[in-house]
Scaffold this motif. Structure first.
Motif, mmCIF file in Angstrom:
data_model
loop_
_atom_site.group_PDB
_atom_site.id
_atom_site.type_symbol
_atom_site.label_atom_id
_atom_site.label_comp_id
_atom_site.label_asym_id
_atom_site.label_seq_id
_atom_site.Cartn_x
_atom_site.Cartn_y
_atom_site.Cartn_z
ATOM 1 N N ASP A 187 -4.434 4.262 2.141
ATOM 2 C CA ASP A 187 -4.557 2.817 1.898
ATOM 3 C C ASP A 187 -3.857 2.023 3.003
ATOM 4 O O ASP A 187 -4.359 0.987 3.452
ATOM 5 N N THR A 233 5.069 6.726 2.716
ATOM 6 C CA THR A 233 3.710 6.926 2.200
ATOM 7 C C THR A 233 3.457 8.369 1.773
ATOM 8 O O THR A 233 2.760 8.613 0.778
ATOM 9 N N ALA A 283 -5.668 -0.613 5.619
ATOM 10 C CA ALA A 283 -5.202 -1.994 5.740
ATOM 11 C C ALA A 283 -4.800 -2.302 7.175
ATOM 12 O O ALA A 283 -5.073 -3.388 7.694
ATOM 13 N N HIS A 341 0.850 -1.194 0.000
ATOM 14 C CA HIS A 341 0.000 0.000 0.000
ATOM 15 C C HIS A 341 0.884 1.242 0.000
ATOM 16 O O HIS A 341 1.531 1.556 1.003
#
Length: 202
Positions: A87, A145, A91, A82
């Motif tokens: 996301d 991320t 998760a 991810h």
């Protein structure tokens, strides 16, 4: 023809001792639990316990280390799958963190074990190593991320410290007062926090 292995490996033995210790600690308390009781619950002799750990303290530190190692592996696996923070958080929210991890299934026991170790000053460096490992992991997640979405974190290391404090704090609040601390409190707080940790688009 090769002979089949019938004796458990050290990893198998440790896993059984971890599971047994978690059960005994929850039933009898950490201070009141004996090595004999832990070994018996795992189906082993006292000697089998001492062939793996020198003391109950060493067992507890090993359990905490295993919990952190499993957490790091799970999170890095999620990070590989991810790329965006949204996301990844979704998760993480739905992930089963208790499978093969007795401390993941019992937040109260996890916190009790941390306090048990922290009460002795000479044992605190062991906790500090685990804390730093968790901070490094979260800092990596934040940096990766956000960069994947063209954002820049303000201070990933400090953000990691805040995230850990939030997680531990909400875990404790949830145990004490679940009526006013919803299960998703930590993730709601993270959503609020992320608005403060982003500087700008790349």
């Amino acid at each position: 023809m090769s002979r089949l292995r019938t004796r458990p490996t050290r990893d198998d033995t440790c896993e059984k001792l971890f599971e047994a210790a978690a059960t005994v600690f929850e039933e009898q308390g950490i201070g009141g639990a004996s090595i004999e009781a832990i070994a018996a619950a795992a189906g082993f002799s006292r000697g089998a316990f001492y062939s793996n750990f020198k003391s109950k303290d060493e067992l507890i530190i090993a359990m905490l280390e295993d919990h952190v190692d499993q957490s790091i592996r799970r999170n890095l696996d999620l990070l590989a799958k991810h790329s965006s923070l949204d996301d990844f958080l979704e998760a993480l929210r739905t992930m089963d963190r208790g499978r093969q991890d007795p401390l993941g299934r019992s937040p109260l026991l996890h916190m009790e074990m941390i306090l048990f170790v922290a009460r002795a000053e000479q044992r605190r460096p062991e906790l500090a190593k685990r804390l730093r490992a968790r901070r490094r992991l979260i800092a990596e997640i934040v940096e990766t991320t956000l960069k994947n979405t063209g954002k820049t974190p303000r201070n990933a290391e400090w953000t990691a410290a805040i995230v850990l404090a939030l997680e531990d704090g909400f875990r404790l609040h949830r145990l004490i007062d679940p009526e006013t601390t919803p299960p998703d409190s930590f993730f709601r707080a993270i959503s609020d926090l992320r608005r403060a940790i982003v500087v700008s688009s790349a």
